[in-house]
Design a protein around this motif. Sequence first.
Motif, PDB file in Angstrom:
ATOM      1  N   TYR A   1      78.481 131.786-115.329  1.00  0.00           N
ATOM      2  CA  TYR A   1      77.571 132.515-114.744  1.00  0.00           C
ATOM      3  C   TYR A   1      77.380 132.524-113.213  1.00  0.00           C
ATOM      4  O   TYR A   1      77.336 131.401-112.683  1.00  0.00           O
TER       5      TYR A   1
ATOM      6  N   GLU B   1      80.338 136.274-116.134  1.00  0.00           N
ATOM      7  CA  GLU B   1      79.228 137.178-116.281  1.00  0.00           C
ATOM      8  C   GLU B   1      78.379 137.141-115.232  1.00  0.00           C
ATOM      9  O   GLU B   1      77.808 136.035-114.770  1.00  0.00           O
TER      10      GLU B   1
ATOM     11  N   VAL C   1      74.759 137.468-113.753  1.00  0.00           N
ATOM     12  CA  VAL C   1      73.393 137.382-114.558  1.00  0.00           C
ATOM     13  C   VAL C   1      72.313 137.619-113.294  1.00  0.00           C
ATOM     14  O   VAL C   1      72.374 137.480-112.077  1.00  0.00           O
TER      15      VAL C   1
ATOM     16  N   HIS D   1      68.346 134.738-120.849  1.00  0.00           N
ATOM     17  CA  HIS D   1      69.761 135.041-121.513  1.00  0.00           C
ATOM     18  C   HIS D   1      69.943 133.817-122.208  1.00  0.00           C
ATOM     19  O   HIS D   1      69.009 132.966-122.617  1.00  0.00           O
ATOM     20  N   GLN D   2      71.308 134.109-122.905  1.00  0.00           N
ATOM     21  CA  GLN D   2      71.461 132.971-123.997  1.00  0.00           C
ATOM     22  C   GLN D   2      73.074 132.603-124.112  1.00  0.00           C
ATOM     23  O   GLN D   2      73.859 133.396-123.696  1.00  0.00           O
TER      24      GLN D   2
END
Length: 295
Positions: free
Chosen positions: A82, A125, A127, A132-133
């Motif tokens: 991320y 990803e 962010v 978020h998870q």
Amino acid sequence: MKCIKLTEKCFYFQGAVNIGYIMSGNYGMLIDAGLDPQTAKKVCRQLTAQGFPLSHLFITHAHADHYGGAAYIQENHPVHTYASKEEAAILTNPILEPLYLFQGNKPLPELRNKFLEGAPIIIDEVVTEGKHQFGDVLFECMAFPGHSLMQLGVIVDGILFAADAYFGAEQIKKHKIPYIIDAEDTLKSLEKLLTIECLGAVPGHGNYEEAFQETVKLNIEYHHYVLSVLLDILSSSPHTHEQVIQKMCRHFGVNPSSLSSWLLFRTAIMAYATMLIKDQKAEMVIEDAILYLKS
């Protein structure tokens, strides 16, 4: 690097650059990756030795001391990585850091070192600020621009991994003129830190503190002090760009001997100057093709 347990889920590897770690069940996420492959290798060995999983990687910002070991981790572990959109641009094209430090010119070979340019990595990803998870772990990203374009901190299980949103007291004393790219954003991020309720915070450089707010206040005071010194220098007479850098370095007792360190100080000093200009306390003028700053 010493692994310190903070909660059942949160740990951090204490070093010159701190690396966070969050674990739950079969999932584990590193927050930053250290300066180089050697640092990342030491951290990964400790995780393996303790039977801790490594499934995710979060890069707070695209400064080489925080992501230089990320390529090693990606090559040796199937991590989902991320980062913010802005920082991802540099993480995937690391030459951009020495490029912007060198005012947009293609950087000289001496600037393409591990302290300014890590190996490129893949961002799986992008962010943004918010929740978020990963796996069954809920984490919250918080935007802390100022030290970089869009640095993100992470809050998990009551612990704030603040990256370089603030510096430990010893780090401020050591570096004299903190590296920032925007003084206004830096101060806003520091004020934001004071509003966060959590058990404690881990800075990118410095020790975990439960009462971290006092260190944040120290950061705020110090940035205002640097601004006051710069304004005082400019009040005497117009100064060229290089004279401003020279006088600030002399005042704070720093003597950059390499191009890399000079460019870092130059960037930080101009970040403070930019805030003074925005606040109409200083201005830039060009006379006879020379850039001057004056109050």
